[in-house]
Design a protein around this motif. Structure first.
Motif, PDB file in Angstrom:
ATOM      1  N   UNK A  97      -9.073  11.317  -1.919  1.00  0.00           N
ATOM      2  CA  UNK A  97      -9.316  10.007  -1.317  1.00  0.00           C
ATOM      3  C   UNK A  97      -8.046   9.166  -1.408  1.00  0.00           C
ATOM      4  N   UNK A  98      -7.810   8.314  -0.421  1.00  0.00           N
ATOM      5  CA  UNK A  98      -6.624   7.457  -0.487  1.00  0.00           C
ATOM      6  C   UNK A  98      -6.798   6.366  -1.542  1.00  0.00           C
ATOM      7  N   UNK A  99      -5.705   5.943  -2.102  1.00  0.00           N
ATOM      8  CA  UNK A  99      -5.723   4.866  -3.085  1.00  0.00           C
ATOM      9  C   UNK A  99      -5.514   3.521  -2.410  1.00  0.00           C
ATOM     10  N   UNK A 100      -5.530   2.492  -3.214  1.00  0.00           N
ATOM     11  CA  UNK A 100      -5.330   1.140  -2.696  1.00  0.00           C
ATOM     12  C   UNK A 100      -4.600   0.327  -3.758  1.00  0.00           C
ATOM     13  N   UNK A 101      -3.733  -0.566  -3.326  1.00  0.00           N
ATOM     14  CA  UNK A 101      -2.955  -1.397  -4.243  1.00  0.00           C
ATOM     15  C   UNK A 101      -3.389  -2.846  -4.107  1.00  0.00           C
ATOM     16  N   UNK A 102      -3.515  -3.530  -5.246  1.00  0.00           N
ATOM     17  CA  UNK A 102      -3.836  -4.956  -5.281  1.00  0.00           C
ATOM     18  C   UNK A 102      -2.700  -5.658  -6.014  1.00  0.00           C
ATOM     19  N   UNK A 103      -2.145  -6.686  -5.388  1.00  0.00           N
ATOM     20  CA  UNK A 103      -1.091  -7.484  -6.005  1.00  0.00           C
ATOM     21  C   UNK A 103      -1.562  -8.937  -6.029  1.00  0.00           C
ATOM     22  N   UNK A 104      -1.586  -9.546  -7.211  1.00  0.00           N
ATOM     23  CA  UNK A 104      -2.020 -10.936  -7.359  1.00  0.00           C
ATOM     24  C   UNK A 104      -0.831 -11.762  -7.838  1.00  0.00           C
ATOM     25  N   UNK A 107      -3.194   2.832   0.687  1.00  0.00           N
ATOM     26  CA  UNK A 107      -2.154   3.856   0.728  1.00  0.00           C
ATOM     27  C   UNK A 107      -2.346   4.756   1.944  1.00  0.00           C
ATOM     28  N   UNK A 108      -1.386   5.639   2.169  1.00  0.00           N
ATOM     29  CA  UNK A 108      -1.404   6.528   3.335  1.00  0.00           C
ATOM     30  C   UNK A 108      -2.687   7.348   3.368  1.00  0.00           C
ATOM     31  N   UNK A 109      -3.207   7.553   4.557  1.00  0.00           N
ATOM     32  CA  UNK A 109      -4.402   8.358   4.746  1.00  0.00           C
ATOM     33  C   UNK A 109      -5.684   7.554   4.813  1.00  0.00           C
ATOM     34  N   UNK A 110      -5.610   6.239   4.612  1.00  0.00           N
ATOM     35  CA  UNK A 110      -6.814   5.397   4.638  1.00  0.00           C
ATOM     36  C   UNK A 110      -7.173   5.045   6.074  1.00  0.00           C
ATOM     37  N   UNK A 111      -8.466   5.079   6.384  1.00  0.00           N
ATOM     38  CA  UNK A 111      -8.959   4.664   7.694  1.00  0.00           C
ATOM     39  C   UNK A 111      -9.523   3.247   7.616  1.00  0.00           C
ATOM     40  N   UNK A 112     -10.306   2.986   6.579  1.00  0.00           N
ATOM     41  CA  UNK A 112     -10.866   1.664   6.327  1.00  0.00           C
ATOM     42  C   UNK A 112     -10.618   1.308   4.864  1.00  0.00           C
ATOM     43  N   UNK A 113     -10.656   0.017   4.565  1.00  0.00           N
ATOM     44  CA  UNK A 113     -10.657  -0.431   3.180  1.00  0.00           C
ATOM     45  C   UNK A 113     -11.557  -1.650   3.082  1.00  0.00           C
ATOM     46  N   UNK A 114     -12.040  -1.895   1.865  1.00  0.00           N
ATOM     47  CA  UNK A 114     -12.959  -3.001   1.634  1.00  0.00           C
ATOM     48  C   UNK A 114     -12.556  -3.722   0.359  1.00  0.00           C
ATOM     49  N   UNK A 115     -12.859  -5.015   0.311  1.00  0.00           N
ATOM     50  CA  UNK A 115     -12.507  -5.788  -0.876  1.00  0.00           C
ATOM     51  C   UNK A 115     -13.480  -6.939  -1.058  1.00  0.00           C
ATOM     52  N   UNK A 169      -7.831  -0.110   8.967  1.00  0.00           N
ATOM     53  CA  UNK A 169      -6.392  -0.103   8.675  1.00  0.00           C
ATOM     54  C   UNK A 169      -5.575  -0.277   9.952  1.00  0.00           C
ATOM     55  N   UNK A 170      -6.009   0.330  11.056  1.00  0.00           N
ATOM     56  CA  UNK A 170      -5.262   0.216  12.310  1.00  0.00           C
ATOM     57  C   UNK A 170      -5.203  -1.241  12.799  1.00  0.00           C
ATOM     58  N   UNK A 171      -6.230  -2.017  12.516  1.00  0.00           N
ATOM     59  CA  UNK A 171      -6.261  -3.416  12.941  1.00  0.00           C
ATOM     60  C   UNK A 171      -5.495  -4.333  11.999  1.00  0.00           C
ATOM     61  N   UNK A 172      -5.518  -4.022  10.697  1.00  0.00           N
ATOM     62  CA  UNK A 172      -4.882  -4.879   9.701  1.00  0.00           C
ATOM     63  C   UNK A 172      -4.419  -4.016   8.526  1.00  0.00           C
ATOM     64  N   UNK A 173      -3.165  -3.526   8.569  1.00  0.00           N
ATOM     65  CA  UNK A 173      -2.700  -2.616   7.526  1.00  0.00           C
ATOM     66  C   UNK A 173      -2.581  -3.250   6.139  1.00  0.00           C
ATOM     67  N   UNK A 174      -2.429  -4.553   6.065  1.00  0.00           N
ATOM     68  CA  UNK A 174      -2.352  -5.271   4.786  1.00  0.00           C
ATOM     69  C   UNK A 174      -3.106  -6.581   4.932  1.00  0.00           C
ATOM     70  N   UNK A 175      -3.816  -6.948   3.881  1.00  0.00           N
ATOM     71  CA  UNK A 175      -4.537  -8.218   3.883  1.00  0.00           C
ATOM     72  C   UNK A 175      -3.950  -9.118   2.806  1.00  0.00           C
ATOM     73  N   UNK A 176      -3.671 -10.365   3.170  1.00  0.00           N
ATOM     74  CA  UNK A 176      -3.186 -11.362   2.224  1.00  0.00           C
ATOM     75  C   UNK A 176      -4.147 -12.541   2.258  1.00  0.00           C
ATOM     76  N   UNK A 177      -4.692 -12.872   1.092  1.00  0.00           N
ATOM     77  CA  UNK A 177      -5.635 -13.972   0.963  1.00  0.00           C
ATOM     78  C   UNK A 177      -5.052 -14.984  -0.007  1.00  0.00           C
TER      79      UNK A 177
END
Length: 146
Positions: A32-39, A56-64, A92-100
């Motif tokens: 499974x692809x990983x995910x990084x969180x930076x605060x 990370x590479x290989x992700x199709x969707x992510x949730x938070x 991921x194709x619509x928004x490769x990185x999310x910043x809140x």
């Protein structure tokens, strides 16, 4: 009656003749692809912070989800990935990185950020949790009387 006996005999003969079956094969869909969180704490105030979520590479969707809680809870990765906690799911194709950016956080409060990513094969990764605690260093203080 002869037809019934003949049909039954043919079925039994067919079942008895099957002595070899195909060996089961296991499909390998990869990890499974990983995910990084930076605060990042806010520079202007102690009740603001910015969260950046990057799959990370290989992700199709992510949730938070961002939760106000003193301790991290165990969230089910599949439920989080499907939006089952009322959380946000992003392609991921619509928004490769999310910043809140959170500007009005409660002082002296701990916030938990949970995120998970899934592959195009439907493999869901583990939930990653990061936390931040806001401070109250800019709170009003009693003034001394001269």
């Amino acid at each position: 009656m002869k037809k019934l006996i003949y049909s039954l005999a043919m079925v039994l003969f067919g079942l008895a003749s099957c002595t070899s079956f195909d060996d089961p094969t296991t499909e390998n869909y990869g990890a499974a692809p990983g995910i990084d969180i930076n605060i990042t704490p806010g520079a202007q105030t102690d009740s603001a912070f910015t969260v950046t979520i990057t799959p990370q590479a290989g992700a199709l969707y992510y949730a938070y989800i961002i939760d106000q809680n003193d301790e991290a809870e165990h969230l089910d990765s599949a439920t989080l990935y499907k939006g089952g906690y009322g959380n946000t799911v992003v392609k991921v194709a619509d928004q490769p990185t999310t910043t809140i950016t959170i500007d009005n956080a409660t002082p002296n409060t701990t916030y938990q950020v949970y995120a998970v990513a899934g592959s195009d094969k439907g493999i869901v990764g583990n939930v990653v949790v990061k936390s931040i605690t806001t401070t109250d260093k800019f709170s009003p203080r009693p003034q001394s009387v001269a």
